[in-house]
Design a protein around this motif. Structure first.
Motif, PDB file in Angstrom:
ATOM      1  N   ASP A   1     -16.339   3.459   2.488  1.00 25.93           N
ATOM      2  CA  ASP A   1     -15.007   2.945   2.810  1.00 25.93           C
ATOM      3  C   ASP A   1     -13.961   4.063   2.818  1.00 25.93           C
ATOM      4  OD1 ASP A   1     -15.858   0.350   3.115  1.00 25.93           O
ATOM      5  OD2 ASP A   1     -15.124  -0.349   1.164  1.00 25.93           O
ATOM      6  N   HIS A   2     -12.994   3.911   3.702  1.00 25.49           N
ATOM      7  CA  HIS A   2     -11.821   4.796   3.758  1.00 25.49           C
ATOM      8  C   HIS A   2     -10.649   4.027   3.166  1.00 25.49           C
ATOM      9  CE1 HIS A   2      -8.764   7.216   6.403  1.00 25.49           C
ATOM     10  NE2 HIS A   2      -8.810   7.666   5.154  1.00 25.49           N
ATOM     11  N   VAL A   3     -10.191   4.461   1.997  1.00 24.31           N
ATOM     12  CA  VAL A   3      -9.145   3.755   1.260  1.00 24.31           C
ATOM     13  C   VAL A   3      -7.881   4.612   1.250  1.00 24.31           C
ATOM     14  CG1 VAL A   3      -8.548   2.575  -0.881  1.00 24.31           C
ATOM     15  CG2 VAL A   3     -10.940   2.738  -0.191  1.00 24.31           C
ATOM     16  N   VAL A   4      -6.773   4.004   1.652  1.00 25.70           N
ATOM     17  CA  VAL A   4      -5.512   4.737   1.815  1.00 25.70           C
ATOM     18  C   VAL A   4      -4.379   3.940   1.168  1.00 25.70           C
ATOM     19  CG1 VAL A   4      -3.845   5.670   3.481  1.00 25.70           C
ATOM     20  CG2 VAL A   4      -6.306   5.753   3.982  1.00 25.70           C
ATOM     21  N   CYS A   5      -3.454   4.642   0.588  1.00 25.21           N
ATOM     22  CA  CYS A   5      -2.197   4.039   0.151  1.00 25.21           C
ATOM     23  C   CYS A   5      -1.065   5.028   0.484  1.00 25.21           C
ATOM     24  CB  CYS A   5      -2.216   3.759  -1.337  1.00 25.21           C
ATOM     25  SG  CYS A   5      -0.778   2.813  -1.896  1.00 25.21           S
ATOM     26  N   CYS A   6      -0.127   4.527   1.187  1.00 27.16           N
ATOM     27  CA  CYS A   6       0.005   3.102   1.524  1.00 27.16           C
ATOM     28  C   CYS A   6       0.413   2.980   2.991  1.00 27.16           C
ATOM     29  CB  CYS A   6       1.060   2.449   0.651  1.00 27.16           C
ATOM     30  SG  CYS A   6       0.674   2.458  -1.114  1.00 27.16           S
ATOM     31  N   ASP A   7       0.400   1.765   3.548  1.00 29.58           N
ATOM     32  CA  ASP A   7       0.872   1.575   4.920  1.00 29.58           C
ATOM     33  C   ASP A   7       2.397   1.475   4.941  1.00 29.58           C
ATOM     34  OD1 ASP A   7       1.542  -0.960   4.009  1.00 29.58           O
ATOM     35  OD2 ASP A   7       0.062  -2.011   5.232  1.00 29.58           O
ATOM     36  N   GLU A   8       2.975   1.171   6.085  1.00 30.12           N
ATOM     37  CA  GLU A   8       4.434   1.110   6.203  1.00 30.12           C
ATOM     38  C   GLU A   8       5.062   0.074   5.283  1.00 30.12           C
ATOM     39  OE1 GLU A   8       2.288   0.961   8.600  1.00 30.12           O
ATOM     40  OE2 GLU A   8       2.634   2.687   9.907  1.00 30.12           O
ATOM     41  N   GLU A   9       4.307  -0.946   4.915  1.00 37.94           N
ATOM     42  CA  GLU A   9       4.817  -1.999   4.038  1.00 37.94           C
ATOM     43  C   GLU A   9       4.410  -1.779   2.580  1.00 37.94           C
ATOM     44  OE1 GLU A   9       3.998  -5.908   5.492  1.00 37.94           O
ATOM     45  OE2 GLU A   9       4.276  -5.297   7.579  1.00 37.94           O
ATOM     46  N   GLY A  10       3.835  -0.625   2.289  1.00 40.84           N
ATOM     47  CA  GLY A  10       3.467  -0.300   0.915  1.00 40.84           C
ATOM     48  C   GLY A  10       2.168  -0.925   0.457  1.00 40.84           C
ATOM     49  N   ARG A  11       1.321  -1.402   1.376  1.00 41.58           N
ATOM     50  CA  ARG A  11       0.062  -2.051   1.011  1.00 41.58           C
ATOM     51  C   ARG A  11      -1.109  -1.070   1.085  1.00 41.58           C
ATOM     52  NH1 ARG A  11       0.302  -6.925   5.244  1.00 41.58           N
ATOM     53  NH2 ARG A  11       0.665  -5.072   6.548  1.00 41.58           N
TER      54      ARG A  11
ATOM     55  N   TYR B   1      -0.205  -7.958 -10.311  1.00 39.76           N
ATOM     56  CA  TYR B   1       0.766  -8.361 -11.331  1.00 39.76           C
ATOM     57  C   TYR B   1       2.154  -8.484 -10.712  1.00 39.76           C
ATOM     58  CZ  TYR B   1       3.109  -8.533 -15.859  1.00 39.76           C
ATOM     59  OH  TYR B   1       3.868  -8.924 -16.941  1.00 39.76           O
ATOM     60  N   PRO B   2       2.857  -9.588 -10.999  1.00 41.83           N
ATOM     61  CA  PRO B   2       4.184  -9.794 -10.405  1.00 41.83           C
ATOM     62  C   PRO B   2       5.133  -8.631 -10.695  1.00 41.83           C
ATOM     63  CG  PRO B   2       3.424 -11.800 -11.472  1.00 41.83           C
ATOM     64  CD  PRO B   2       2.453 -10.738 -11.838  1.00 41.83           C
ATOM     65  N   GLY B   3       5.757  -8.124  -9.640  1.00 39.41           N
ATOM     66  CA  GLY B   3       6.708  -7.024  -9.782  1.00 39.41           C
ATOM     67  C   GLY B   3       6.092  -5.660  -9.572  1.00 39.41           C
ATOM     68  N   ASP B   4       4.755  -5.560  -9.632  1.00 38.48           N
ATOM     69  CA  ASP B   4       4.089  -4.280  -9.408  1.00 38.48           C
ATOM     70  C   ASP B   4       3.969  -3.988  -7.914  1.00 38.48           C
ATOM     71  OD1 ASP B   4       3.739  -3.824 -12.081  1.00 38.48           O
ATOM     72  OD2 ASP B   4       1.548  -3.789 -12.030  1.00 38.48           O
ATOM     73  N   SER B   5       4.089  -2.714  -7.561  1.00 41.87           N
ATOM     74  CA  SER B   5       3.753  -2.292  -6.203  1.00 41.87           C
ATOM     75  C   SER B   5       2.262  -1.988  -6.166  1.00 41.87           C
ATOM     76  CB  SER B   5       4.560  -1.047  -5.819  1.00 41.87           C
ATOM     77  OG  SER B   5       4.202   0.036  -6.661  1.00 41.87           O
ATOM     78  N   PRO B   6       1.639  -2.031  -4.973  1.00 37.28           N
ATOM     79  CA  PRO B   6       0.211  -1.728  -4.900  1.00 37.28           C
ATOM     80  C   PRO B   6      -0.149  -0.375  -5.510  1.00 37.28           C
ATOM     81  CG  PRO B   6       0.915  -2.754  -2.869  1.00 37.28           C
ATOM     82  CD  PRO B   6       2.157  -2.505  -3.676  1.00 37.28           C
ATOM     83  N   SER B   7       0.743   0.599  -5.388  1.00 40.07           N
ATOM     84  CA  SER B   7       0.517   1.879  -6.048  1.00 40.07           C
ATOM     85  C   SER B   7       1.741   2.764  -5.874  1.00 40.07           C
ATOM     86  CB  SER B   7      -0.714   2.594  -5.489  1.00 40.07           C
ATOM     87  OG  SER B   7      -0.941   3.812  -6.167  1.00 40.07           O
ATOM     88  N   THR B   8       2.076   3.463  -6.936  1.00 38.68           N
ATOM     89  CA  THR B   8       3.114   4.485  -6.841  1.00 38.68           C
ATOM     90  C   THR B   8       2.489   5.852  -6.616  1.00 38.68           C
ATOM     91  OG1 THR B   8       3.109   4.747  -9.253  1.00 38.68           O
ATOM     92  CG2 THR B   8       4.699   3.185  -8.312  1.00 38.68           C
ATOM     93  N   VAL B   9       1.172   5.900  -6.655  1.00 42.77           N
ATOM     94  CA  VAL B   9       0.419   7.128  -6.421  1.00 42.77           C
ATOM     95  C   VAL B   9      -0.165   7.066  -5.017  1.00 42.77           C
ATOM     96  CG1 VAL B   9      -1.537   8.543  -7.155  1.00 42.77           C
ATOM     97  CG2 VAL B   9      -0.149   7.336  -8.867  1.00 42.77           C
ATOM     98  N   ARG B  10       0.050   8.096  -4.227  1.00 44.89           N
ATOM     99  CA  ARG B  10      -0.500   8.156  -2.876  1.00 44.89           C
ATOM    100  C   ARG B  10      -1.930   8.680  -2.932  1.00 44.89           C
ATOM    101  NH1 ARG B  10       2.815   5.731   1.115  1.00 44.89           N
ATOM    102  NH2 ARG B  10       4.881   5.647   0.156  1.00 44.89           N
ATOM    103  N   PHE B  11      -2.781   8.105  -2.130  1.00 40.08           N
ATOM    104  CA  PHE B  11      -4.163   8.593  -2.045  1.00 40.08           C
ATOM    105  C   PHE B  11      -4.740   8.293  -0.670  1.00 40.08           C
ATOM    106  CE2 PHE B  11      -4.109   4.456  -4.221  1.00 40.08           C
ATOM    107  CZ  PHE B  11      -4.903   3.678  -3.395  1.00 40.08           C
TER     108      PHE B  11
END
Length: 256
Positions: free
Chosen positions: A148-158, A173-183
């Motif tokens: 799999d090719h896993v990326v964060c994040c798209d234009e909407e932060g997903r 978790y409510p209020g969390d973004s998918p990730s604050t770390v880019r990968f």
């Protein structure tokens, strides 16, 4: 003429024997008992009593008999069940909230990946983190499998997997973004890319990208799949695979 009446045949048969010893009534009874028992020698030697049954089998060798043996059998059964089929696991941290809370007990299905099937995206797995994450067992959600090719994040932060954006709102978790770390990683075959549902409090594959193994979890280190919350009773539920990853294309069939 002799006036004494001559004895009849019937009279002679009822008279005492010539020796003067009266007939033994037990003799006829004994013969009857012997015949009733099928002619077995010595059948009447114990006064008609049958031999008492003596305890045998495994219970005869265990102090206390079945009272002791029964809990021992149950204990062995539970140990075998935990070793090979289902293992209880206590949630030690808040990294998988809000679905899994601190102190929750889950049952880990140890047969889930033992017959050719491998972990799939969305599964919650327990694994031995020694050598990759640290010492001890960890519980995380599978986001990427081998290839799999896993990326964060798209234009909407997903998070994107194989070019398809994933809506994780059902378990994030409510209020969390998918990730604050880019990968941007490609998951090697035989390994997994895992994240916690409470991204702000989870130490997962993102935090070990620069470590040996690149934050990937070897499939061989996976203990099993967490399938049920069994404690506390008010929080019991099944842990099914969410639909968020259902439309993710297979590795090599990227949308992008």
């Amino acid at each position: 003429m002799d006036s004494e009446t001559q004895p009849t045949e019937r009279d002679r048969s009822s008279r005492p024997s010539d020796s003067g010893t009266p007939p033994d009534p037990e003799a006829r009874e004994g013969r009857s008992r012997f015949a009733f028992r099928g002619g077995r020698p010595g059948a009447g030697d114990r006064g008609g009593q049958e031999p008492s049954a003596e305890p045998g089998g495994v219970a005869a060798w265990v102090p206390g008999g079945w009272i002791t043996l029964t809990p021992l059998v149950c204990l062995v059964f539970l140990l075998l069940l935990s070793a090979f089929v289902l293992q209880p696991f206590r949630i030690p941290s808040g990294s998988m909230e809000h679905g899994l809370r601190i102190g929750d007990r889950v049952l880990v299905n140890k047969l889930a990946y033992r017959f050719g099937a491998g972990p799939q995206r969305g599964d919650i797995v327990v694994f031995d983190g020694t050598g990759t994450f640290g010492t001890g067992d960890y519980i995380k959600r599978v986001v990427g499998v081998g290839g799999d090719h896993v990326v964060c994040c798209d234009e909407e932060g997903r998070v994107q997997v194989n070019g398809r954006s994933v809506d994780e709102s059902a378990f994030l978790y409510p209020g969390d973004s998918p990730s604050t770390v880019r990968f941007d990683v490609v998951v090697p075959d035989g390994t997994l890319f895992v994240l916690g549902d409470h991204r702000a409090r989870s130490s997962d594959s993102r935090d070990h990208l620069g470590s040996p193994g690149g934050g990937m979890v070897p499939v061989d280190d996976v203990t099993g799949r967490a399938d049920w919350i069994v404690w506390p009773f008010g929080h019991t539920t099944g842990l099914g695979r969410p639909d968020a990853y259902a439309r993710v294309p297979a590795a090599g069939d990227s949308d992008g």
